[in-house]
Design an enzyme around this catalytic site. Structure first.
Site, PDB file in Angstrom:
ATOM      1  N   ARG A 105       1.168  -5.204  -5.168  1.00 26.53           N
ATOM      2  CA  ARG A 105       1.262  -6.330  -4.186  1.00 26.53           C
ATOM      3  C   ARG A 105       1.408  -7.583  -5.176  1.00 26.53           C
ATOM      4  O   ARG A 105       0.748  -7.869  -6.086  1.00 26.53           O
ATOM      5  CB  ARG A 105      -0.029  -6.476  -3.482  1.00 26.53           C
ATOM      6  N   ASP A 121       5.046  -4.682   6.164  1.00 28.94           N
ATOM      7  CA  ASP A 121       5.723  -6.097   6.383  1.00 28.94           C
ATOM      8  C   ASP A 121       5.892  -6.971   5.291  1.00 28.94           C
ATOM      9  O   ASP A 121       7.271  -7.400   5.430  1.00 28.94           O
ATOM     10  CB  ASP A 121       4.811  -6.324   7.315  1.00 28.94           C
ATOM     11  N   ARG A 167      -5.778  -2.350   9.854  1.00 32.18           N
ATOM     12  CA  ARG A 167      -6.414  -3.766   9.820  1.00 32.18           C
ATOM     13  C   ARG A 167      -5.776  -4.665  11.231  1.00 32.18           C
ATOM     14  O   ARG A 167      -6.446  -5.294  11.504  1.00 32.18           O
ATOM     15  CB  ARG A 167      -5.883  -4.763   8.652  1.00 32.18           C
ATOM     16  N   ASP A 215       0.033   2.824   8.392  1.00 30.36           N
ATOM     17  CA  ASP A 215      -0.283   2.018   9.485  1.00 30.36           C
ATOM     18  C   ASP A 215       0.209   2.146  10.825  1.00 30.36           C
ATOM     19  O   ASP A 215      -0.251   1.750  11.832  1.00 30.36           O
ATOM     20  CB  ASP A 215      -0.803   0.538   9.298  1.00 30.36           C
ATOM     21  N   GLY A 249       0.819  -1.169  -0.009  1.00 34.01           N
ATOM     22  CA  GLY A 249      -0.039  -0.135  -0.095  1.00 34.01           C
ATOM     23  C   GLY A 249       0.773   1.176  -0.168  1.00 34.01           C
ATOM     24  O   GLY A 249       1.859   1.241   0.702  1.00 34.01           O
ATOM     25  N   THR A 306       4.301   2.957   5.137  1.00 30.60           N
ATOM     26  CA  THR A 306       3.137   2.626   5.311  1.00 30.60           C
ATOM     27  C   THR A 306       2.313   3.531   6.518  1.00 30.60           C
ATOM     28  O   THR A 306       2.710   4.234   7.254  1.00 30.60           O
ATOM     29  CB  THR A 306       2.828   1.234   5.939  1.00 30.60           C
ATOM     30  N   ASP A 312       2.767   0.096  11.716  1.00 30.47           N
ATOM     31  CA  ASP A 312       2.645  -1.334  12.295  1.00 30.47           C
ATOM     32  C   ASP A 312       4.306  -1.927  12.314  1.00 30.47           C
ATOM     33  O   ASP A 312       4.119  -3.049  12.405  1.00 30.47           O
ATOM     34  CB  ASP A 312       1.643  -2.035  11.600  1.00 30.47           C
TER      35      ASP A 312
HETATM   36  O1  F6P Z   1      -1.575   0.436   3.725  1.00 29.03           O
HETATM   37  C1  F6P Z   1      -2.283  -0.314   4.784  1.00 29.03           C
HETATM   38  C2  F6P Z   1      -3.662  -0.044   4.523  1.00 29.03           C
HETATM   39  O2  F6P Z   1      -3.772   1.228   4.621  1.00 29.03           O
HETATM   40  C3  F6P Z   1      -4.585  -0.716   5.589  1.00 29.03           C
HETATM   41  O3  F6P Z   1      -4.857  -0.116   6.729  1.00 29.03           O
HETATM   42  C4  F6P Z   1      -5.892  -1.036   4.852  1.00 29.03           C
HETATM   43  O4  F6P Z   1      -6.605  -2.032   5.196  1.00 29.03           O
HETATM   44  C5  F6P Z   1      -5.121  -1.267   3.541  1.00 29.03           C
HETATM   45  O5  F6P Z   1      -4.042  -0.657   3.395  1.00 29.03           O
HETATM   46  C6  F6P Z   1      -6.100  -1.179   2.186  1.00 29.03           C
HETATM   47  O6  F6P Z   1      -5.234  -1.067   1.199  1.00 29.03           O
HETATM   48  P1  F6P Z   1      -5.882  -1.585  -0.321  1.00 29.03           P
HETATM   49  O7  F6P Z   1      -7.115  -0.939  -0.535  1.00 29.03           O
HETATM   50  O8  F6P Z   1      -4.777  -1.010  -1.165  1.00 29.03           O
HETATM   51  O9  F6P Z   1      -5.945  -2.978  -0.263  1.00 29.03           O
END
Ligand code: F6P
Length: 319
Positions: A72, A103, A171, A127, A11, A125, A129
């Site tokens: 991804r 991660d 998440r 997040d 992301g 990121t 995390d």
């Molecule tokens: O980058 C992490 C994150 O923002 C999470 O908090 C979220 O659930 C996810 O990405 C959503 O990403 P995408 O819509 O790109 O799958």
């Protein structure tokens, strides 16, 4: 190392461009060749690389998203994919790689390091995390966006004496909810790390309305519960008029804050220096204002501790 590459993966987050710029400019400053890989590990497998010069990263410091784009990539999870990635880099004479991502991106960097490519991870990121850094690149901007949104939501909720549930990203990690909740005076913060009881939440809300509160803000990390479900439960339990706002991808866009730009600039330069010193398989971070490099193996096997002190403070201050 003489020649390095940089990619963004997973992301995206605000400040990734600032990090790319720092890697490229720092590499060039130190006399290295530097390549940008388009679309993360997918682009690496497709040999989609271009040589970067000083101007290729001009005018991107202030932009959200990533000019290198991101993806991804499932194929890179296989050992064949990883071997192929290492071969692509070797065939171009590239011996170092900076990976900016979360991660999953770190795991890929670790695999490449074991295949003899010198790698560095930068925590990109929203997040927050990734352990062994106080903050990830993009986190500060995302929190600021959420706080700004809550300010606006609060105005209208207050006029109507409503409860407002705001669902934010995260998440597995409640840091966006925690920090934005504390910064915006949320009454309740619901995160994956702390179990919650809707009856208790509702009792507290009712008690606070009786004490004269005119609105109520509940911030929820998406990984803990669905905003829609909690809104329904709160309406049933309290009889209050409740509304839900799901902030979604708005949290991942827009210009990075100065804090994120500075973090990204420091980390990008540090990663290049680490590669030049012969280090590999490390994730870069800032702890107590100091730059640190930690084994990716340790980073990916450690869960970032949740800050209960901040959580309890937010609750204490929001009665
Ligand atoms: O980058 C992490 C994150 O923002 C999470 O908090 C979220 O659930 C996810 O990405 C959503 O990403 P995408 O819509 O790109 O799958």
């Amino acid at each position: 190392v003489k020649s390095i590459a940089v990619l963004t993966s997973g992301g995206d987050s605000q400040g990734m461009n600032a990090a790319v710029r720092a890697v490229v400019r720092s590499a060039l400053y130190n006399g290295l060749e530097v390549y940008g890989v388009q679309r993360g590990y997918q682009g690496l497998l497709n040999d989609d690389l271009r040589q970067m010069d000083l101007r290729s990263v001009g005018d991107i410091l202030q932009r959200g998203g990533t000019v290198l784009q991101t993806a991804r990539c499932k194929e890179f999870l296989t050992s064949e994919g990883q071997q192929r990635g290492a071969e692509v880099l070797r065939s171009r004479g590239i011996d170092g790689l900076v990976v900016i991502g979360g991660d999953g991106s770190y795991q890929g960097a670790n695999k490449l390091s074991k295949l003899g490519i010198k790698t560095m991870g930068l925590p990109g990121t929203i997040d927050n995390d990734i352990p062994f850094t106080d903050a990830t690149i993009g986190f500060d901007t995302a929190v600021s966006i959420v706080v700004d949104a809550i300010n606006k939501i609060r105005d209208t909720m207050s006029s109507h004496e409503r409860a407002s549930v705001v669902e934010v990203m995260g998440r597995h990690c409640g840091d966006i909810a925690l920090h934005a909740g504390l910064a915006s005076g949320a009454e309740t913060i619901i995160v994956p790390e702390v179990p919650y009881d809707i009856k208790e939440v509702s009792e507290r809300m009712k008690a606070n309305f009786e004490k004269g509160k005119r609105h109520s803000i509940i911030v929820i990390a998406e990984g803990a519960a669905k905003g829609e479900d909690v809104t329904r439960e709160i309406t049933n339990e309290t009889g209050l008029d409740a509304r839900v706002t799901v902030l979604g991808h708005i949290q991942r866009g827009g210009t990075p804050t100065a804090i994120d730009r500075i973090l990204a600039s420091r980390l990008g330069d540090f990663a290049v220096q680490q590669l030049m010193a012969g280090e590999s398989g490390k994730g870069c971070g800032v702890i107590n204002s100091k730059l640190v490099a930690t084994d990716i193996e340790t980073i990916v096997n450690t869960k970032k501790p949740f800050n209960m002190e901040l959580y309890e403070l937010a609750l204490r201050l929001s009665q």
